[in-house]
Design a protein around this motif. Structure first.
Motif, PDB file in Angstrom:
ATOM      1  N   PHE A  56       0.827  -1.203   0.000  1.00 49.30           N
ATOM      2  CA  PHE A  56       0.000   0.000   0.000  1.00 49.30           C
ATOM      3  C   PHE A  56       0.863   1.256   0.000  1.00 49.30           C
ATOM      4  O   PHE A  56       0.551   2.236  -0.682  1.00 49.30           O
ATOM      5  CB  PHE A  56      -0.947  -0.005   1.194  1.00 49.30           C
ATOM      6  N   ASN A  57       1.949   1.232   0.752  1.00 47.18           N
ATOM      7  CA  ASN A  57       2.844   2.393   0.779  1.00 47.18           C
ATOM      8  C   ASN A  57       3.504   2.608  -0.575  1.00 47.18           C
ATOM      9  O   ASN A  57       3.710   3.756  -1.006  1.00 47.18           O
ATOM     10  CB  ASN A  57       3.909   2.216   1.856  1.00 47.18           C
ATOM     11  N   ARG A  58       3.848   1.513  -1.236  1.00 46.77           N
ATOM     12  CA  ARG A  58       4.482   1.618  -2.552  1.00 46.77           C
ATOM     13  C   ARG A  58       3.532   2.270  -3.564  1.00 46.77           C
ATOM     14  O   ARG A  58       3.957   3.074  -4.392  1.00 46.77           O
ATOM     15  CB  ARG A  58       4.900   0.225  -3.037  1.00 46.77           C
ATOM     16  N   ILE A  59       2.264   1.927  -3.485  1.00 47.40           N
ATOM     17  CA  ILE A  59       1.280   2.510  -4.408  1.00 47.40           C
ATOM     18  C   ILE A  59       1.137   4.003  -4.147  1.00 47.40           C
ATOM     19  O   ILE A  59       1.039   4.808  -5.078  1.00 47.40           O
ATOM     20  CB  ILE A  59      -0.071   1.783  -4.261  1.00 47.40           C
ATOM     21  N   GLY A  60       1.113   4.383  -2.897  1.00 45.96           N
ATOM     22  CA  GLY A  60       1.098   5.808  -2.544  1.00 45.96           C
ATOM     23  C   GLY A  60      -0.213   6.519  -2.796  1.00 45.96           C
ATOM     24  O   GLY A  60      -0.280   7.751  -2.721  1.00 45.96           O
ATOM     25  N   ARG A  61      -1.250   5.775  -3.101  1.00 47.67           N
ATOM     26  CA  ARG A  61      -2.585   6.357  -3.333  1.00 47.67           C
ATOM     27  C   ARG A  61      -3.614   5.468  -2.654  1.00 47.67           C
ATOM     28  O   ARG A  61      -3.374   4.266  -2.466  1.00 47.67           O
ATOM     29  CB  ARG A  61      -2.876   6.426  -4.837  1.00 47.67           C
ATOM     30  N   PRO A  62      -4.770   6.008  -2.316  1.00 49.42           N
ATOM     31  CA  PRO A  62      -5.805   5.170  -1.715  1.00 49.42           C
ATOM     32  C   PRO A  62      -6.251   4.065  -2.674  1.00 49.42           C
ATOM     33  O   PRO A  62      -6.492   4.316  -3.852  1.00 49.42           O
ATOM     34  CB  PRO A  62      -6.946   6.157  -1.441  1.00 49.42           C
ATOM     35  N   VAL A  63      -6.344   2.861  -2.166  1.00 50.63           N
ATOM     36  CA  VAL A  63      -6.802   1.721  -2.958  1.00 50.63           C
ATOM     37  C   VAL A  63      -8.306   1.578  -2.757  1.00 50.63           C
ATOM     38  O   VAL A  63      -8.794   1.519  -1.628  1.00 50.63           O
ATOM     39  CB  VAL A  63      -6.068   0.429  -2.537  1.00 50.63           C
ATOM     40  N   ASP A  64      -9.045   1.517  -3.858  1.00 54.92           N
ATOM     41  CA  ASP A  64     -10.506   1.416  -3.806  1.00 54.92           C
ATOM     42  C   ASP A  64     -11.007  -0.022  -3.800  1.00 54.92           C
ATOM     43  O   ASP A  64     -12.046  -0.324  -3.209  1.00 54.92           O
ATOM     44  CB  ASP A  64     -11.122   2.139  -5.015  1.00 54.92           C
ATOM     45  N   ILE A  65     -10.270  -0.894  -4.498  1.00 55.66           N
ATOM     46  CA  ILE A  65     -10.710  -2.283  -4.682  1.00 55.66           C
ATOM     47  C   ILE A  65      -9.530  -3.203  -4.417  1.00 55.66           C
ATOM     48  O   ILE A  65      -8.452  -3.026  -4.995  1.00 55.66           O
ATOM     49  CB  ILE A  65     -11.250  -2.516  -6.104  1.00 55.66           C
ATOM     50  N   LEU A  66      -9.732  -4.179  -3.553  1.00 53.31           N
ATOM     51  CA  LEU A  66      -8.707  -5.179  -3.259  1.00 53.31           C
ATOM     52  C   LEU A  66      -9.195  -6.539  -3.735  1.00 53.31           C
ATOM     53  O   LEU A  66     -10.308  -6.959  -3.399  1.00 53.31           O
ATOM     54  CB  LEU A  66      -8.439  -5.238  -1.753  1.00 53.31           C
ATOM     55  N   VAL A  67      -8.352  -7.215  -4.511  1.00 51.68           N
ATOM     56  CA  VAL A  67      -8.680  -8.566  -4.985  1.00 51.68           C
ATOM     57  C   VAL A  67      -7.641  -9.540  -4.439  1.00 51.68           C
ATOM     58  O   VAL A  67      -6.474  -9.503  -4.825  1.00 51.68           O
ATOM     59  CB  VAL A  67      -8.720  -8.637  -6.520  1.00 51.68           C
ATOM     60  N   ASN A  68      -8.079 -10.389  -3.508  1.00 52.77           N
ATOM     61  CA  ASN A  68      -7.215 -11.447  -2.979  1.00 52.77           C
ATOM     62  C   ASN A  68      -7.332 -12.659  -3.912  1.00 52.77           C
ATOM     63  O   ASN A  68      -8.365 -13.337  -3.931  1.00 52.77           O
ATOM     64  CB  ASN A  68      -7.662 -11.825  -1.561  1.00 52.77           C
ATOM     65  N   CYS A  69      -6.294 -12.907  -4.687  1.00 54.38           N
ATOM     66  CA  CYS A  69      -6.446 -13.854  -5.792  1.00 54.38           C
ATOM     67  C   CYS A  69      -5.326 -14.882  -5.903  1.00 54.38           C
ATOM     68  O   CYS A  69      -5.101 -15.434  -6.981  1.00 54.38           O
ATOM     69  CB  CYS A  69      -6.593 -13.092  -7.109  1.00 54.38           C
ATOM     70  N   THR A  96      -2.061 -14.213   3.704  1.00 53.68           N
ATOM     71  CA  THR A  96      -1.883 -13.071   2.815  1.00 53.68           C
ATOM     72  C   THR A  96      -3.185 -12.284   2.686  1.00 53.68           C
ATOM     73  O   THR A  96      -3.191 -11.048   2.755  1.00 53.68           O
ATOM     74  CB  THR A  96      -1.406 -13.530   1.432  1.00 53.68           C
ATOM     75  N   ALA A  97      -4.299 -13.003   2.503  1.00 56.38           N
ATOM     76  CA  ALA A  97      -5.596 -12.323   2.382  1.00 56.38           C
ATOM     77  C   ALA A  97      -5.957 -11.596   3.671  1.00 56.38           C
ATOM     78  O   ALA A  97      -6.519 -10.489   3.637  1.00 56.38           O
ATOM     79  CB  ALA A  97      -6.677 -13.334   2.017  1.00 56.38           C
ATOM     80  N   PHE A  98      -5.646 -12.191   4.810  1.00 60.56           N
ATOM     81  CA  PHE A  98      -5.917 -11.527   6.097  1.00 60.56           C
ATOM     82  C   PHE A  98      -5.099 -10.245   6.207  1.00 60.56           C
ATOM     83  O   PHE A  98      -5.633  -9.184   6.577  1.00 60.56           O
ATOM     84  CB  PHE A  98      -5.572 -12.475   7.247  1.00 60.56           C
ATOM     85  N   ASP A  99      -3.821 -10.330   5.893  1.00 59.45           N
ATOM     86  CA  ASP A  99      -2.929  -9.171   5.984  1.00 59.45           C
ATOM     87  C   ASP A  99      -3.418  -8.036   5.088  1.00 59.45           C
ATOM     88  O   ASP A  99      -3.550  -6.879   5.521  1.00 59.45           O
ATOM     89  CB  ASP A  99      -1.516  -9.608   5.588  1.00 59.45           C
ATOM     90  N   TYR A 100      -3.719  -8.359   3.832  1.00 59.21           N
ATOM     91  CA  TYR A 100      -4.114  -7.319   2.875  1.00 59.21           C
ATOM     92  C   TYR A 100      -5.505  -6.774   3.179  1.00 59.21           C
ATOM     93  O   TYR A 100      -5.745  -5.570   3.056  1.00 59.21           O
ATOM     94  CB  TYR A 100      -4.040  -7.851   1.444  1.00 59.21           C
ATOM     95  N   SER A 101      -6.424  -7.632   3.588  1.00 59.01           N
ATOM     96  CA  SER A 101      -7.787  -7.163   3.850  1.00 59.01           C
ATOM     97  C   SER A 101      -7.840  -6.233   5.048  1.00 59.01           C
ATOM     98  O   SER A 101      -8.522  -5.196   5.025  1.00 59.01           O
ATOM     99  CB  SER A 101      -8.716  -8.363   4.071  1.00 59.01           C
ATOM    100  N   THR A 102      -7.142  -6.590   6.116  1.00 59.92           N
ATOM    101  CA  THR A 102      -7.175  -5.748   7.318  1.00 59.92           C
ATOM    102  C   THR A 102      -6.434  -4.430   7.091  1.00 59.92           C
ATOM    103  O   THR A 102      -6.870  -3.383   7.590  1.00 59.92           O
ATOM    104  CB  THR A 102      -6.593  -6.497   8.529  1.00 59.92           C
ATOM    105  N   GLU A 103      -5.343  -4.470   6.333  1.00 59.22           N
ATOM    106  CA  GLU A 103      -4.634  -3.218   6.016  1.00 59.22           C
ATOM    107  C   GLU A 103      -5.519  -2.316   5.157  1.00 59.22           C
ATOM    108  O   GLU A 103      -5.580  -1.087   5.373  1.00 59.22           O
ATOM    109  CB  GLU A 103      -3.330  -3.525   5.291  1.00 59.22           C
ATOM    110  N   PHE A 104      -6.203  -2.910   4.187  1.00 59.64           N
ATOM    111  CA  PHE A 104      -7.140  -2.172   3.337  1.00 59.64           C
ATOM    112  C   PHE A 104      -8.213  -1.504   4.194  1.00 59.64           C
ATOM    113  O   PHE A 104      -8.503  -0.312   4.047  1.00 59.64           O
ATOM    114  CB  PHE A 104      -7.778  -3.142   2.345  1.00 59.64           C
ATOM    115  N   ALA A 105      -8.789  -2.275   5.114  1.00 61.87           N
ATOM    116  CA  ALA A 105      -9.876  -1.736   5.938  1.00 61.87           C
ATOM    117  C   ALA A 105      -9.391  -0.610   6.840  1.00 61.87           C
ATOM    118  O   ALA A 105     -10.080   0.409   6.982  1.00 61.87           O
ATOM    119  CB  ALA A 105     -10.492  -2.858   6.772  1.00 61.87           C
ATOM    120  N   ARG A 106      -8.239  -0.780   7.464  1.00 64.05           N
ATOM    121  CA  ARG A 106      -7.733   0.276   8.347  1.00 64.05           C
ATOM    122  C   ARG A 106      -7.588   1.591   7.597  1.00 64.05           C
ATOM    123  O   ARG A 106      -7.964   2.658   8.097  1.00 64.05           O
ATOM    124  CB  ARG A 106      -6.384  -0.143   8.953  1.00 64.05           C
ATOM    125  N   ARG A 107      -7.064   1.516   6.395  1.00 60.18           N
ATOM    126  CA  ARG A 107      -6.850   2.741   5.625  1.00 60.18           C
ATOM    127  C   ARG A 107      -8.170   3.340   5.146  1.00 60.18           C
ATOM    128  O   ARG A 107      -8.337   4.571   5.154  1.00 60.18           O
ATOM    129  CB  ARG A 107      -5.917   2.451   4.446  1.00 60.18           C
TER     130      ARG A 107
END
Length: 247
Positions: A56-69, A96-107
Motif C-alpha cells: 500500500f505504501n508503494r502505491i502511494g494512493r488510496p486503494v478502492d478495490i482489493l482482490v485477494n487472488c 496473505t488475504a488476512f494481511d491485505y484485507s485488514t490493512e485495506f480496511a484500516r486505511r
C-alpha cells in the motif's frame, strides 16, 4: 473453445479507481488485471511475499478495490503433506488475504471511505479430497469474507467471494488426473466443459462495479455444477488415494 465476450459493465466503469491484486501470475489474475485496466482502472499487483503495508505504501494512493487472488492447488494425500508445506500453503492462501484485507480496511476507515474486497477461492463446499489444504484455506477465506461483510458494513466496505472450479489455462492437477483416466477434464462437469478466465472476470467485474453495491458476504460459484456432482451425480466411488496414485 473460448469465445470472447463483451464485459458485463460499461466502458470506463473503473475510471479513477485504484485496484490492487495480491497475485499476478495465475491466468485468472492476469485476466482480471487486464480487464480492470481496459475499463479505466489503475491496476497494481503485489510482489510475491510483499507485506500489505509495504504494498500500500508503494502505491502511494488510496486503494478502492482489493482482490485477494492467490491460487494454489495440489493433489497429494493429506498424510503425505509435511506440516511445514501445509503451513506454507495456508500462509500463502489465507494469511496473505488476512494481511491485505485488514490493512485495506484500516486505511479506508481512517479515510472514511468505503471500498470493495473480493476473495477468489476454490469451490470446496463439499470438500476436495486430495487437495485438503486448498479446501481448508478456501473454507477459511469464505467464512472470513462473510464475517468481514458484517464487521465492516458500517464502514461501507463490501466483501464478496468467487469460488471457481476447473478453469482453462490453470495448472490444475485435475487435468492430469483426467488424462490418466482417458477422459477430457470437462467430461466430469455437468455442463460438459471447463470454465474460462472470462467467466471469472465477468463475475468479478460485476461484484466490484457500481452494479454490485448491494452484494456483500455473497459467494458466487463458477464451476458448471462440478462441486455438486461430487455427491449427487458422480461415478461409482473410488478412494481418492487410488485415483491419485493410478498410473
Amino acid at each position: 473453445m473460448t469465445v470472447s465476450r463483451a464485459y458485463p459493465v460499461p466502458d470506463e466503469s473503473f475510471a479513477g479507481k485504484v485496484i490492487l491484486l495480491t497475485d499476478g501470475a495465475d491466468p485468472v489474475s492476469r485476466g482480471l488485471a487486464a480487464a480492470f485496466a481496459e475499463l479505466g482502472g489503475d491496476v497494481f499487483v503485489a510482489a510475491e511475499g510483499e507485506r500489505a503495508s509495504a504494498s500500500f505504501n508503494r502505491i502511494g494512493r488510496p486503494v478502492d478495490i482489493l482482490v485477494n487472488c492467490h491460487w494454489q492447488k495440489t493433489l497429494i494425500p493429506a498424510e503425505e503433506i509435511p506440516l511445514v508445506q501445509a503451513q506454507r500453503m495456508m500462509s500463502r492462501l489465507f494469511d496473505t488475504a488476512f494481511d491485505y484485507s485488514t490493512e485495506f480496511a484500516r486505511r479506508r476507515q481512517l479515510a472514511r471511505s468505503g471500498g470493495s474486497i473480493l476473495m477468489l477461492i476454490e469451490a470446496a463446499e463439499l470438500g476436495l479430497p486430495g487437495s485438503s489444504v486448498t479446501a481448508a484455506a478456501s473454507a477459511a477465506l469464505q467464512n472470513f469474507a462473510r464475517s468481514l461483510a458484517v464487521e465492516w458494513a458500517e464502514d461501507a466496505i463490501r466483501c464478496n467471494v468467487i469460488a471457481t472450479g476447473m478453469i482453462e489455462g490453470r495448472a490444475d492437477p485435475a487435468f492430469e488426473l483426467a488424462r490418466q483416466r482417458g477422459i477430457a477434464a470437462g467430461d466430469t462437469v455437468p455442463l460438459g466443459q471447463l470454465g474460462t478466465v472470462e467467466d471469472v472476470v465477468a463475475a468479478a467485474l460485476y461484484f466490484c462495479s457500481a452494479y454490485g453495491v448491494y452484494f456483500s458476504g455473497t459467494t458466487v460459484t463458477i464451476d458448471g455444477g462440478e462441486n455438486l456432482r461430487h455427491s449427487l451425480g458422480g461415478p461409482p466411488f473410488t478412494a481418492p488415494r487410488k485415483r491419485m496414485l493410478s498410473p
